[in-house]
Structure formats: structure tokens, C-alpha cells
Design a protein around this motif. Structure first.
Motif, PDB file in Angstrom:
ATOM      1  N   SER A  48      -7.777  26.062 -25.173  1.00  0.00           N
ATOM      2  CA  SER A  48      -7.540  27.502 -25.241  1.00  0.00           C
ATOM      3  C   SER A  48      -6.063  27.769 -24.993  1.00  0.00           C
ATOM      4  O   SER A  48      -5.346  26.927 -24.441  1.00  0.00           O
ATOM      5  CB  SER A  48      -8.402  28.232 -24.204  1.00  0.00           C
ATOM      6  OG  SER A  48      -8.046  27.801 -22.905  1.00  0.00           O
ATOM      7  N   GLY A  49      -5.589  28.903 -25.432  1.00  0.00           N
ATOM      8  CA  GLY A  49      -4.179  29.236 -25.272  1.00  0.00           C
ATOM      9  C   GLY A  49      -3.326  28.312 -26.132  1.00  0.00           C
ATOM     10  O   GLY A  49      -3.618  28.082 -27.298  1.00  0.00           O
ATOM     11  N   ASN A  50      -2.279  27.749 -25.546  1.00  0.00           N
ATOM     12  CA  ASN A  50      -1.392  26.836 -26.266  1.00  0.00           C
ATOM     13  C   ASN A  50      -1.758  25.370 -26.041  1.00  0.00           C
ATOM     14  O   ASN A  50      -0.986  24.480 -26.380  1.00  0.00           O
ATOM     15  CB  ASN A  50       0.056  27.056 -25.816  1.00  0.00           C
ATOM     16  CG  ASN A  50       0.601  28.378 -26.307  1.00  0.00           C
ATOM     17  OD1 ASN A  50       0.211  28.850 -27.368  1.00  0.00           O
ATOM     18  ND2 ASN A  50       1.493  28.986 -25.543  1.00  0.00           N
TER      19      ASN A  50
END
Length: 142
Positions: free
Chosen positions: A125-127
Motif C-alpha cells: 500500500s502507499g509507495n
């Protein structure tokens, strides 16, 4: 023609195109030094020329040159052995030890294949990034 001479002439021409070249040349020249020492330097020079012809023939894809060279050296070796029959034993040793060395020992058996099963599920998730591998993995950042 003596079978040893036939085999040695063919094996000599094959060996001069390999890493065994120097040993083959040294062995053949030593035979000449024993029987006809006055011809030894010429034989060494002729073997060097034969090597150049052999390598060129392989590069050009003309295998008939190899056959011709083998026949020429078979005749020369036959003449040498006829002059000094005791050289037949020396030629046999040269054939067995240098021109056609024993094959290398069998390689060790390969390790049995390993089965790898990858049942993991990854979530990013995210980067974040997820890398999964069941073997070698090489990641190159750009």
C-alpha cells in the motif's frame, strides 16, 4: 600402414588445433631427434605450418585440408618407424598420453532438482513495493 601410425597421424592433426598443441609438437619433435636429429628443427617448423593450415581450414570450413594433413603426417611417421622400429613403442606412448589423452573423470552427479512452491500473498500500500521470488531475483532500480 601400421595402425598406430594411422591413429597417431590423425590424432596429431587434431591435437595441433587444440590446447594440446605444444605437447604434441614436443612429443613428435622428440621422436625425430632420436631417429633423425638433423631433421628435428625442420619438423618443428613444419608442424607449426601445419597448425596454421589446420586452424585456417577450420575457420574456412574446408575439412579436406585436415584429411590431407593427417595423411601426410601418417606417411612421415610410417617412414620414421620403418627406419627405427623401436620408435613404435614411443609413438604408442605419445598417442596414449598426449595425442589422445584419457577422458576426464566423470563429473559428480548433479544435485537433485528442488521443487519450490510459493503460496504467499503479499499486499503493498502507499509507495511500498512487494517482490516475491522462488529463485534468484535481480532488481534494477531506474
Amino acid at each position: 600402414m601400421d595402425p598406430i601410425v594411422l591413429a597417431a597421424g590423425s590424432a596429431l592433426i587434431t591435437a595441433i588445433a587444440t590446447d594440446a598443441w605444444e605437447q604434441a609438437r614436443t612429443g613428435v619433435v622428440s621422436l625425430w631427434r632420436r631417429a633423425r636429429p638433423e631433421e628435428a628443427l625442420a619438423v618443428e617448423r613444419e608442424l607449426t605450418e601445419a597448425r596454421a593450415e589446420m586452424l585456417a581450414s577450420r575457420a574456412e570450413g574446408t575439412p579436406e585440408i585436415e584429411v590431407t594433413l593427417a595423411e601426410a603426417w601418417q606417411i612421415r611417421l610410417q617412414r620414421l618407424v620403418r627406419q627405427d622400429p623401436a620408435l613404435a613403442a614411443e609413438l604408442r606412448r605419445l598417442l596414449d598420453d598426449v595425442l589422445v589423452p584419457a577422458p576426464p573423470a566423470e563429473p559428480p552427479p548433479a544435485a537433485p532438482a528442488t521443487t519450490i512452491v510459493l503460496n504467499a500473498t503479499a499486499t503493498a500500500s502507499g509507495n511500498a513495493r512487494v517482490y516475491q521470488s522462488a529463485g534468484d531475483q535481480h532488481i534494477t532500480e531506474r
